[in-house]
Scaffold this motif. Structure first.
Motif, mmCIF file in Angstrom:
data_model
loop_
_atom_site.group_PDB
_atom_site.id
_atom_site.type_symbol
_atom_site.label_atom_id
_atom_site.label_comp_id
_atom_site.label_asym_id
_atom_site.label_seq_id
_atom_site.Cartn_x
_atom_site.Cartn_y
_atom_site.Cartn_z
ATOM 1 N N PHE A 38 0.830 -1.204 0.000
ATOM 2 C CA PHE A 38 0.000 0.000 0.000
ATOM 3 C C PHE A 38 0.868 1.259 0.000
ATOM 4 O O PHE A 38 0.700 2.162 -0.839
ATOM 5 N N ALA A 39 1.796 1.325 0.946
ATOM 6 C CA ALA A 39 2.638 2.524 1.080
ATOM 7 C C ALA A 39 3.567 2.706 -0.113
ATOM 8 O O ALA A 39 3.755 3.824 -0.614
ATOM 9 N N PRO B 225 0.538 6.874 4.297
ATOM 10 C CA PRO B 225 -0.725 7.104 3.599
ATOM 11 C C PRO B 225 -1.972 6.556 4.279
ATOM 12 O O PRO B 225 -3.083 6.912 3.915
ATOM 13 N N THR B 226 -1.782 5.667 5.246
ATOM 14 C CA THR B 226 -2.927 5.076 5.932
ATOM 15 C C THR B 226 -2.465 4.526 7.268
ATOM 16 O O THR B 226 -1.270 4.296 7.474
ATOM 17 N N PRO C 220 1.730 1.601 8.111
ATOM 18 C CA PRO C 220 2.235 1.497 6.733
ATOM 19 C C PRO C 220 3.020 2.755 6.328
ATOM 20 O O PRO C 220 2.483 3.866 6.362
ATOM 21 N N VAL C 221 4.271 2.581 5.957
ATOM 22 C CA VAL C 221 5.123 3.691 5.537
ATOM 23 C C VAL C 221 6.011 3.241 4.388
ATOM 24 O O VAL C 221 6.241 2.052 4.182
ATOM 25 N N SER C 222 6.530 4.220 3.664
ATOM 26 C CA SER C 222 7.517 3.943 2.619
ATOM 27 C C SER C 222 8.480 5.120 2.559
ATOM 28 O O SER C 222 8.064 6.284 2.672
ATOM 29 N N VAL D 159 -6.024 8.407 -2.673
ATOM 30 C CA VAL D 159 -5.256 7.249 -2.234
ATOM 31 C C VAL D 159 -5.624 6.034 -3.084
ATOM 32 O O VAL D 159 -4.756 5.304 -3.565
ATOM 33 N N ARG D 160 -6.910 5.814 -3.275
ATOM 34 C CA ARG D 160 -7.376 4.655 -4.051
ATOM 35 C C ARG D 160 -6.874 4.703 -5.484
ATOM 36 O O ARG D 160 -6.471 3.676 -6.045
#
Length: 250
Positions: A87-88, A107-108, A161-163, A221-222
């Motif tokens: 996700f990230a 992001p979430t 969740p991170v990146s 985001v989606r």
């Protein structure tokens, strides 16, 4: 289960003034309750009206847009998860096409990961189920002290969740923090991308209240997730997200 439907029957008194302007007043209001259940007969007229749209929506939602070689699951015994990493990373990859200066993304929250995605084909509905909300991505320029608040929140909540961000959690606090592969410097400013939900304090997130600047980058985001899956497919690749130690704990 029943749904209450209120129908108001209004009796109106009509008064004429010398200027010919009509005024109305409610003099009586009645209410009736109707139960909606399996006993209610199907209204064929309503079905005839919406069915063509339902067929189109179902066709679009069932369209396969990519494949994953692994189960994208939010379940994990460590602070990161396969689904959270996918996700990230997806958000960072797609957002950087718009704002290349992004340092890291959050992001979430874990609570925003609504469902797992099974190994195999990914269709549009999978992404809508994963991210059913219309959350916007917002870019913040934050002072180092505010960035530390963000990272401390992530650590205290046992990872999110991170990146672009890597650190270890010790006693619910972050240590050995790396941003873009470089040691975190509290005297520097950083570009942090998050959702409008998190930015407004959703799930008790902190650190975004007093930014140097903020900017809505014009990407849901989606939509970032959809674009990422479609890009993998266009390049002939399959998603193979994994745990990579971006957030550890000891």
């Amino acid at each position: 289960m029943s749904i209450k439907k209120h129908i108001y029957i209004l009796t109106i008194s009509l008064f004429f003034l010398g200027s010919c302007t009509a005024k109305y007043a409610v003099v009586k209001s009645n209410r009736e309750e109707y139960k909606v259940s399996n006993d209610v007969q199907v209204d064929s007229a309503i079905i005839k009206t919406y069915l063509p749209y339902k067929v189109k929506v179902d066709a679009e939602m069932n369209t396969v847009i990519g494949y994953t070689d692994v189960v994208l699951t939010k379940s994990s015994t460590v602070p990161e998860s396969v689904l959270g990493n996918f996700f990230a990373d997806a958000v960072l990859n797609q957002a950087k096409k718009i704002e290349p200066a992004i340092d890291f993304v959050f992001p979430t929250t874990k609570g925003g990961l609504r469902n797992d995605i099974a190994k195999g084909p990914i269709n549009v509905s999978n992404i809508f189920e994963l991210m059913p909300f219309e959350n916007q991505l917002v870019l913040f320029n934050l002072k180092g002290e505010d960035v530390l608040k963000v990272i401390t929140y992530i650590a205290a909540s046992n990872g999110q969740p991170v990146s672009g961000l890597k650190f270890n959690i010790k006693d619910k606090s972050p240590e050995q923090v790396l941003i873009n592969g470089k040691s975190f410097d509290i005297t520097k400013n950083y570009w942090v991308l998050t959702s409008d939900y998190i930015a407004s304090g959703g799930d008790d997130a902190v650190g975004f209240a007093t930014p140097i600047s903020r900017k809505n980058i014009g990407l849901l985001v989606r939509d970032a997730l959809l674009k990422e899956v479609k890009q993998f497919q266009a390049e002939g690749k399959r998603i193979n997200a994994k745990l990579d130690g971006r957030i550890t704990k000891n």
